[in-house]
Design an enzyme around this catalytic site. Sequence first.
Site, PDB file in Angstrom:
ATOM      1  N   HIS A  76      -1.293  10.117  -2.698  1.00 47.25           N
ATOM      2  CA  HIS A  76      -2.643  10.045  -2.224  1.00 47.25           C
ATOM      3  C   HIS A  76      -3.472  11.214  -1.985  1.00 47.25           C
ATOM      4  O   HIS A  76      -4.413  11.173  -2.440  1.00 47.25           O
ATOM      5  CB  HIS A  76      -2.550   9.635  -1.056  1.00 47.25           C
ATOM      6  CG  HIS A  76      -3.565   8.594  -0.094  1.00 47.25           C
ATOM      7  ND1 HIS A  76      -4.060   9.607   0.429  1.00 47.25           N
ATOM      8  CD2 HIS A  76      -4.445   7.456  -0.114  1.00 47.25           C
ATOM      9  CE1 HIS A  76      -4.841   9.042   1.325  1.00 47.25           C
ATOM     10  NE2 HIS A  76      -5.154   8.270   0.337  1.00 47.25           N
ATOM     11  N   HIS A 126       0.828  -1.053   0.113  1.00 48.03           N
ATOM     12  CA  HIS A 126       0.391   0.010   0.025  1.00 48.03           C
ATOM     13  C   HIS A 126       0.649   1.589   0.314  1.00 48.03           C
ATOM     14  O   HIS A 126       1.158   1.779   0.748  1.00 48.03           O
ATOM     15  CB  HIS A 126      -1.028   0.221   0.944  1.00 48.03           C
ATOM     16  CG  HIS A 126      -1.959   0.967   1.597  1.00 48.03           C
ATOM     17  ND1 HIS A 126      -1.774   1.658   2.602  1.00 48.03           N
ATOM     18  CD2 HIS A 126      -2.851   1.859   0.893  1.00 48.03           C
ATOM     19  CE1 HIS A 126      -2.816   2.779   1.975  1.00 48.03           C
ATOM     20  NE2 HIS A 126      -3.566   2.144   1.391  1.00 48.03           N
ATOM     21  N   ASP A 159      -2.000   5.502  -5.862  1.00 46.75           N
ATOM     22  CA  ASP A 159      -2.970   6.919  -6.322  1.00 46.75           C
ATOM     23  C   ASP A 159      -3.016   7.701  -7.476  1.00 46.75           C
ATOM     24  O   ASP A 159      -1.774   7.851  -7.053  1.00 46.75           O
ATOM     25  CB  ASP A 159      -3.064   6.912  -5.172  1.00 46.75           C
ATOM     26  CG  ASP A 159      -3.611   6.384  -3.940  1.00 46.75           C
ATOM     27  OD1 ASP A 159      -4.763   6.150  -3.866  1.00 46.75           O
ATOM     28  OD2 ASP A 159      -2.761   6.221  -3.037  1.00 46.75           O
TER      29      ASP A 159
HETATM   30  O1  G3P Z   1      -7.171   1.793  -2.183  1.00 43.95           O
HETATM   31  C1  G3P Z   1      -7.492   0.832  -0.722  1.00 43.95           C
HETATM   32  C2  G3P Z   1      -6.637   1.439  -0.317  1.00 43.95           C
HETATM   33  O2  G3P Z   1      -5.624   1.984   0.148  1.00 43.95           O
HETATM   34  C3  G3P Z   1      -8.120   2.622   0.431  1.00 43.95           C
HETATM   35  O3  G3P Z   1      -7.812   3.957   0.718  1.00 43.95           O
HETATM   36  O4  G3P Z   1      -7.493   5.836   1.392  1.00 43.95           O
HETATM   37  O5  G3P Z   1      -5.031   4.470   1.496  1.00 43.95           O
HETATM   38  O6  G3P Z   1      -6.632   4.804  -1.111  1.00 43.95           O
HETATM   39  P1  G3P Z   1      -6.273   5.359   0.681  1.00 43.95           P
HETATM   40 CA    CA Z   2      -5.061   3.747  -2.754  1.00 45.93          CA
END
Ligand code: G3P
Ligand code: CA
Length: 376
Positions: A91, A49, A78
């Site tokens: 992000h 992530h 992202d």
């Molecule tokens: O994309 C999965 C997870 O990353 C969603 O939350 O806010 O970290 O993009 P976020």
């Molecule tokens: Ca994400």
Amino acid sequence: MSRSLLSSTALATTMAAVLLTSGAASAASDPGKALAAKAGIPWPAVIAHRGASFNAPEETLPAYTLARELGADYLEMDIQRTKDGVLIALHDDTLERTTNIAEVYPDRAKNPVSTFTLEELKRLDAGAWFNKAHPDRARASYAGLKILTLDEVIDIAEGGKNKPGLYIETKVPAQFPGIEEDLKAKLEQRGWLSQRPAAEKGYVNVAHMPGRVVLQTFEKYSLDLLHKAMPNTPKVLLLWLGDGYIQAESDTTFKDSGAKDKAAFYASQKVKSKAEFAAWMNWAKAHGAIGTGPAAALKNGGDQSYMDLVQPWMNTMAHEHGLIIHPYTVDDAVDFKAITARGVDGFFTNRASELLKFYGRPSKESMESILKRIGY
Ligand code: G3P
Ligand code: CA
């Protein structure tokens, strides 16, 4: 490091031990395993992530390179678009948290990413904030890191012996009309929408699999657009409760609730009904998703702890709809164990090193050694 360095016998023994000690019934996980195989997605999946973002500044060169070298299956990112049309990995929709924008462009510090050119963004330091926020994990070499373009993240994915896949979210897509088509054009140009060469034996080989790219979004309309643009690429609908997403039992927001602990508030939120959840599963399946990315409540709370959308009945329902389940964002062994036992098919994690250990395929090389080897 390569998975093959762990012998297949050792791997099987370790996995059996993991499943036994975790109480994970393999029968509960098998539907997901079969579905993942059908989509060409590794099972269970280790999705780094924002890269190995516990140990390096999120969505930067060391975070993604470290994730690749540790042996993560996917580099998660992202995607947003600069004013001059370049896809970048970031992000937040502003630059305040993860860059020194307040120093470089004080009058524009709160402006959205879309109002900056790539050249302007490349002047920002995207690493120093991490050293201040996490002094225990700080490294002098993180200061001065740059925001990455999607091209640069792809270069990292392609640049080692391990060949991880790309797990790409369209972030705030309403701000970026046409970003789904832009993404298609870039992936096509870089050769990621067709068969890629296999990794050498014993190394992560996800880029060679049909699920080499997974597209993800919280937004239904973006899923539709992604499916139109890339019908053969696996897609995941991210799940959230309330605010135009899955309907909750109560409309009370955290702000209105008077609650002090956000994680505890989120954990108390419930889906309105099984029918409501089923409607989302039906919609996802009917609009091209092969899986869901549900929020999860974590044992020790914290700012990544959200609603519990990985209850066993929900996971059973998702699998019965032909959907695999990749919850976000889970970093601790206690949660890997508890949530795995409910029947999910991998995790988004900031700590790929820990999830790889949990799945019985740890990196043979230490974090410190990798970081030094890759120049940090
Ligand atoms: O994309 C999965 C997870 O990353 C969603 O939350 O806010 O970290 O993009 P976020
Ligand atoms: Ca994400």
